[in-house]
Design a protein around this motif. Sequence first.
Motif: not given
Length: 322
Positions: A72-78, A81, A181
Amino acid sequence: MAKIVASSPGKGILHGEHAVVYGKSAVAMSVDLRTRTTVEPINKNVVELHLPDLQTSSEWFIEDIMRIPVTSNEEIEDAVKVSEALKHLQTVLNVQVPCCTDAKQQSIYAFLFLYIEISRKYRGGNFPSVKVTVTSELPMGAGLGSSAAFAVSLSAAFLAFYGKLDKKTPLSQENLDEISRFAFQAEIIIHGKPSGIDNSICTYGGALIFQAGKIKEFLPEVPPLKILLVNTRIPRNTRDLVASVRQRFDTCPAVIQPVLDAIDAISRQSWQLLKEMSNTNSLQKFIPLLKVKFQENILHLLKESLEQAELEIFEAELGCNG
Ligand SMILES: Nc1ncnc2c1ncn2[C@@H]1O[C@H](COP(=O)(O)OP(=O)(O)O)[C@@H](O)[C@H]1O
Ligand SMILES: C[C@@](O)(CCOP(=O)(O)O)CC(=O)O
């Protein structure tokens, strides 16, 4: 693309190890023992990983890597992901998700995660044929941040390989933030639930005070202190230690919480001293004050206190059972 070598320092946590996982302050300094990652193009349709410190080498066909679904895209919680990425890896490469204490698996998965995510972000899924080698001067599992240095040097090496790092030192804040990150996400694979202090200090260097997932303050230059690091050579695994502290905390929060609060105060007071020391040439008067902080911290060392807590539980149980 040309051959790239990137390196990361290790770290020492002066105060606040473990407490930092519970949102308390911790003070860390970088240690100039380094982990180096080399990325070089090869004429074979594979990606090779060589980890001489773990006596292991592996390779994967690029066509297999390309079949791994996109996360999923970058905005989901680390953590979400990373868990999604691990499931995808497991399905396509037909391998088990990392067993919690298997060093080789932890490193291989962290590597594959970084190779795939960084290539997807900057090469749109065009995976290069490369040979990657990681070597380190840091002892593994000795509390010197070898896993974070592993993750930071790999992240920096891939970003540099793709021409995404400035060609000047020190690197820009933006570059450093991106390295940290990615390294944090790889640390989730190795550690489970890292606080973020290790990837931060290994990325930014210097000294810092860290709390609740963030660098609170940073000193680029560390006061010239002589600190003796002793390697006990007693094998330990951070993932297991953090999990056992969590279990103890959950069993007896009323006992552990005040210990964490005391460690938090010690970290903040020590940081104040370090800041004052970095602004003066007369370090000598600060040494006895810092020494007291170390002595206090030793009194509160989580392990001792937790053992004490266990004893109290044991005593209580004995009491209940006559
Ligand atoms: N040079 C290296 N080569 C391969 N893997 C490494 C290397 N250094 C560290 N690692 C990975 O990091 C893990 C050690 O992490 P950890 O238990 O957190 O100890 P440390 O306190 O040294 O960070 C190893 O089990 C391995 O998976
Ligand atoms: C125990 C802890 O505070 C530090 C872990 O450091 P190391 O990986 O053991 O070098 C865990 C964390 O901060 O995530």
